[in-house]
Every structure is written in C-alpha cells, then in structure tokens.
Scaffold this motif. Sequence first.
Motif, PDB file in Angstrom:
ATOM      1  N   MET A   1       2.175  10.966  13.541  1.00 55.90           N
ATOM      2  CA  MET A   1       1.821  10.933  11.603  1.00 55.90           C
ATOM      3  C   MET A   1       2.673   9.482  11.899  1.00 55.90           C
ATOM      4  SD  MET A   1       3.312  13.153   8.499  1.00 55.90           S
ATOM      5  CE  MET A   1       2.028  13.438   7.499  1.00 55.90           C
ATOM      6  N   ALA A   2       2.298   9.108  11.090  1.00 58.21           N
ATOM      7  CA  ALA A   2       3.184   6.893  11.234  1.00 58.21           C
ATOM      8  C   ALA A   2       3.900   7.141   9.682  1.00 58.21           C
ATOM      9  CB  ALA A   2       1.521   6.412  10.439  1.00 58.21           C
ATOM     10  N   GLY A   3       4.841   6.710   9.728  1.00 58.16           N
ATOM     11  CA  GLY A   3       5.758   6.494   8.212  1.00 58.16           C
ATOM     12  C   GLY A   3       5.767   5.436   7.421  1.00 58.16           C
ATOM     13  N   LYS A   4       6.571   5.959   6.756  1.00 53.45           N
ATOM     14  CA  LYS A   4       6.464   4.898   5.085  1.00 53.45           C
ATOM     15  C   LYS A   4       6.650   3.065   5.816  1.00 53.45           C
ATOM     16  CE  LYS A   4       7.632   4.685   0.460  1.00 53.45           C
ATOM     17  NZ  LYS A   4       8.101   5.042  -0.274  1.00 53.45           N
ATOM     18  N   VAL A   5       5.745   2.652   4.644  1.00 55.73           N
ATOM     19  CA  VAL A   5       5.749   0.833   5.736  1.00 55.73           C
ATOM     20  C   VAL A   5       6.348   0.301   4.491  1.00 55.73           C
ATOM     21  CG1 VAL A   5       4.480  -1.217   5.020  1.00 55.73           C
ATOM     22  CG2 VAL A   5       2.696   1.242   6.459  1.00 55.73           C
ATOM     23  N   ARG A   6       7.774  -0.270   4.567  1.00 50.62           N
ATOM     24  CA  ARG A   6       8.226  -0.684   3.433  1.00 50.62           C
ATOM     25  C   ARG A   6       8.120  -1.946   2.666  1.00 50.62           C
ATOM     26  NH1 ARG A   6      13.287  -1.677   4.748  1.00 50.62           N
ATOM     27  NH2 ARG A   6      14.998  -4.038   3.654  1.00 50.62           N
ATOM     28  N   ASN A   7       8.770  -1.544   2.142  1.00 50.39           N
ATOM     29  CA  ASN A   7       8.061  -2.935   0.949  1.00 50.39           C
ATOM     30  C   ASN A   7       6.178  -3.010   0.300  1.00 50.39           C
ATOM     31  OD1 ASN A   7      10.329  -4.295   0.387  1.00 50.39           O
ATOM     32  ND2 ASN A   7      10.058  -5.551   2.101  1.00 50.39           N
ATOM     33  N   MET A   8       5.563  -1.430   1.206  1.00 51.77           N
ATOM     34  CA  MET A   8       4.167  -1.378   0.613  1.00 51.77           C
ATOM     35  C   MET A   8       4.810  -0.031  -0.709  1.00 51.77           C
ATOM     36  SD  MET A   8       1.146  -1.545   2.815  1.00 51.77           S
ATOM     37  CE  MET A   8       0.627   0.037   3.338  1.00 51.77           C
ATOM     38  N   VAL A   9       3.802   0.732  -1.565  1.00 52.14           N
ATOM     39  CA  VAL A   9       3.459   0.988  -2.297  1.00 52.14           C
ATOM     40  C   VAL A   9       1.626   1.917  -3.376  1.00 52.14           C
ATOM     41  CG1 VAL A   9       6.333   1.002  -3.741  1.00 52.14           C
ATOM     42  CG2 VAL A   9       4.134  -0.346  -4.523  1.00 52.14           C
ATOM     43  N   ASN A  10       1.537   2.973  -3.451  1.00 50.09           N
ATOM     44  CA  ASN A  10       0.515   3.181  -3.408  1.00 50.09           C
ATOM     45  C   ASN A  10       0.287   3.681  -4.766  1.00 50.09           C
ATOM     46  OD1 ASN A  10      -1.725   4.115  -3.590  1.00 50.09           O
ATOM     47  ND2 ASN A  10      -1.733   5.846  -1.751  1.00 50.09           N
ATOM     48  N   ARG A  11      -0.239   2.829  -5.795  1.00 51.50           N
ATOM     49  CA  ARG A  11       0.098   3.695  -7.054  1.00 51.50           C
ATOM     50  C   ARG A  11      -1.863   3.494  -7.450  1.00 51.50           C
ATOM     51  NH1 ARG A  11       4.501   4.669  -7.113  1.00 51.50           N
ATOM     52  NH2 ARG A  11       6.059   2.857  -8.083  1.00 51.50           N
ATOM     53  N   ASN A  12      -2.055   4.776  -8.118  1.00 49.06           N
ATOM     54  CA  ASN A  12      -3.896   5.461  -8.325  1.00 49.06           C
ATOM     55  C   ASN A  12      -4.422   4.656  -6.788  1.00 49.06           C
ATOM     56  OD1 ASN A  12      -2.095   6.714 -10.646  1.00 49.06           O
ATOM     57  ND2 ASN A  12      -2.683   4.612 -11.893  1.00 49.06           N
ATOM     58  N   GLY A  13      -4.615   4.891  -5.682  1.00 51.30           N
ATOM     59  CA  GLY A  13      -5.282   4.233  -5.023  1.00 51.30           C
ATOM     60  C   GLY A  13      -5.316   2.592  -5.027  1.00 51.30           C
ATOM     61  N   ARG A  14      -4.378   2.219  -5.379  1.00 52.01           N
ATOM     62  CA  ARG A  14      -4.288   0.478  -5.327  1.00 52.01           C
ATOM     63  C   ARG A  14      -3.008   0.875  -4.326  1.00 52.01           C
ATOM     64  NH1 ARG A  14      -8.596  -1.686  -5.471  1.00 52.01           N
ATOM     65  NH2 ARG A  14      -7.852  -4.080  -6.109  1.00 52.01           N
ATOM     66  N   PRO A  37      -0.623  -7.682  -6.080  1.00 54.40           N
ATOM     67  CA  PRO A  37      -1.888  -6.281  -5.813  1.00 54.40           C
ATOM     68  C   PRO A  37      -2.784  -6.795  -4.041  1.00 54.40           C
ATOM     69  CG  PRO A  37      -2.307  -8.096  -7.270  1.00 54.40           C
ATOM     70  CD  PRO A  37      -1.249  -8.234  -7.029  1.00 54.40           C
ATOM     71  N   LEU A  38      -2.523  -5.602  -3.877  1.00 60.05           N
ATOM     72  CA  LEU A  38      -2.642  -5.846  -1.793  1.00 60.05           C
ATOM     73  C   LEU A  38      -4.631  -5.394  -2.127  1.00 60.05           C
ATOM     74  CD1 LEU A  38       0.187  -4.923   0.052  1.00 60.05           C
ATOM     75  CD2 LEU A  38      -0.902  -7.388  -0.809  1.00 60.05           C
ATOM     76  N   GLY A  39      -4.826  -4.579  -3.101  1.00 62.57           N
ATOM     77  CA  GLY A  39      -6.409  -4.143  -3.197  1.00 62.57           C
ATOM     78  C   GLY A  39      -6.186  -2.356  -2.683  1.00 62.57           C
ATOM     79  N   GLY A  40      -7.518  -2.127  -2.729  1.00 60.07           N
ATOM     80  CA  GLY A  40      -7.829  -0.280  -2.042  1.00 60.07           C
ATOM     81  C   GLY A  40      -7.507  -0.327  -0.686  1.00 60.07           C
ATOM     82  N   ASP A  41      -7.522  -0.810  -0.145  1.00 53.58           N
ATOM     83  CA  ASP A  41      -8.070  -0.409   1.701  1.00 53.58           C
ATOM     84  C   ASP A  41      -7.231  -0.627   2.200  1.00 53.58           C
ATOM     85  OD1 ASP A  41      -9.451   0.114   3.795  1.00 53.58           O
ATOM     86  OD2 ASP A  41      -9.208  -2.392   4.213  1.00 53.58           O
ATOM     87  N   HIS A  42      -6.191   0.501   3.124  1.00 55.88           N
ATOM     88  CA  HIS A  42      -4.619   0.343   3.468  1.00 55.88           C
ATOM     89  C   HIS A  42      -5.517  -0.566   4.594  1.00 55.88           C
ATOM     90  CE1 HIS A  42      -1.676   2.068   5.746  1.00 55.88           C
ATOM     91  NE2 HIS A  42      -1.145   2.493   4.630  1.00 55.88           N
ATOM     92  N   ARG A  43      -6.283  -0.585   5.465  1.00 56.68           N
ATOM     93  CA  ARG A  43      -5.971  -2.044   6.799  1.00 56.68           C
ATOM     94  C   ARG A  43      -5.608  -3.317   6.011  1.00 56.68           C
ATOM     95  NH1 ARG A  43      -9.826   0.087  11.643  1.00 56.68           N
ATOM     96  NH2 ARG A  43      -9.008   2.056  12.391  1.00 56.68           N
ATOM     97  N   GLN A  44      -6.821  -3.074   4.955  1.00 53.57           N
ATOM     98  CA  GLN A  44      -6.651  -4.815   4.349  1.00 53.57           C
ATOM     99  C   GLN A  44      -4.972  -5.215   3.774  1.00 53.57           C
ATOM    100  OE1 GLN A  44      -9.005  -7.089   4.591  1.00 53.57           O
ATOM    101  NE2 GLN A  44      -8.316  -8.388   3.943  1.00 53.57           N
ATOM    102  N   ALA A  45      -4.511  -3.885   2.888  1.00 53.13           N
ATOM    103  CA  ALA A  45      -3.347  -4.218   2.332  1.00 53.13           C
ATOM    104  C   ALA A  45      -2.202  -4.490   3.569  1.00 53.13           C
ATOM    105  CB  ALA A  45      -3.143  -2.646   1.499  1.00 53.13           C
ATOM    106  N   LEU A  46      -2.073  -3.609   4.490  1.00 52.89           N
ATOM    107  CA  LEU A  46      -1.148  -3.223   5.584  1.00 52.89           C
ATOM    108  C   LEU A  46      -1.813  -5.310   6.047  1.00 52.89           C
ATOM    109  CD1 LEU A  46      -1.632  -0.426   7.632  1.00 52.89           C
ATOM    110  CD2 LEU A  46       0.402  -1.593   6.651  1.00 52.89           C
ATOM    111  N   LYS A  47      -2.162  -5.806   6.219  1.00 49.84           N
ATOM    112  CA  LYS A  47      -2.603  -7.000   6.736  1.00 49.84           C
ATOM    113  C   LYS A  47      -2.597  -8.326   5.774  1.00 49.84           C
ATOM    114  CE  LYS A  47      -7.066  -6.387   9.892  1.00 49.84           C
ATOM    115  NZ  LYS A  47      -8.164  -7.202   9.239  1.00 49.84           N
TER     116      LYS A  47
END
Length: 82
Positions: A1-14, A37-47
């Motif tokens: 199980m992956a841990g929480k990503v620092r400085n990133m939050v998920n608000r209503n799927g975004r 804003p980073l978008g709705g896709d988790h992989r793209q948001a991580l990039k």
Amino acid sequence: MAGKVRNMVNRNGRFHARLVVPKDLRGIVGKTELRSPLGGDHRQALKLLPGAVAQLQHQIGLAEQKAGAGRPQSAPARYPLA
C-alpha cells in the motif's frame, strides 16, 4: 500500500499541490495556504507536482523578500535550492 504524497491533496476527484503559508507572511500573501490545480489523473498529477510546488515556494520566497526589504538577510532562505 502506497503512502500519502507530500504537498498533494485530493478534493472531489481533482488533485492540487498545496503549501501552507508561514504565519509571518500571511499578511503579505493574503492567504493561509497556496494551491495549484494538477488535474484529475493521479499519474499526471504526480508528474506535475514538483514543478507546481516549486512555483508555490517561489511565491512564498518573493513574499519573504518583500517582508524583509529593509533588513539585511541574517537567516538562510526558507526554501534554498540544492
């Protein structure tokens, strides 16, 4: 199980990059936290996250310079570049 990503939050799927503004700079910035804003896709948001956090840190750095415009800098920068 992956841990929480620092400085990133998920608000209503975004996903958003989030950085808290230090208390002494909130009067200058006018906010308690900065978000980008980073978008709705988790992989793209991580990039996109490192660049977004760097921009938010730059905004805080500019506010810090504005706060200490008349004083000589005795402490190191809040977010120094490696």
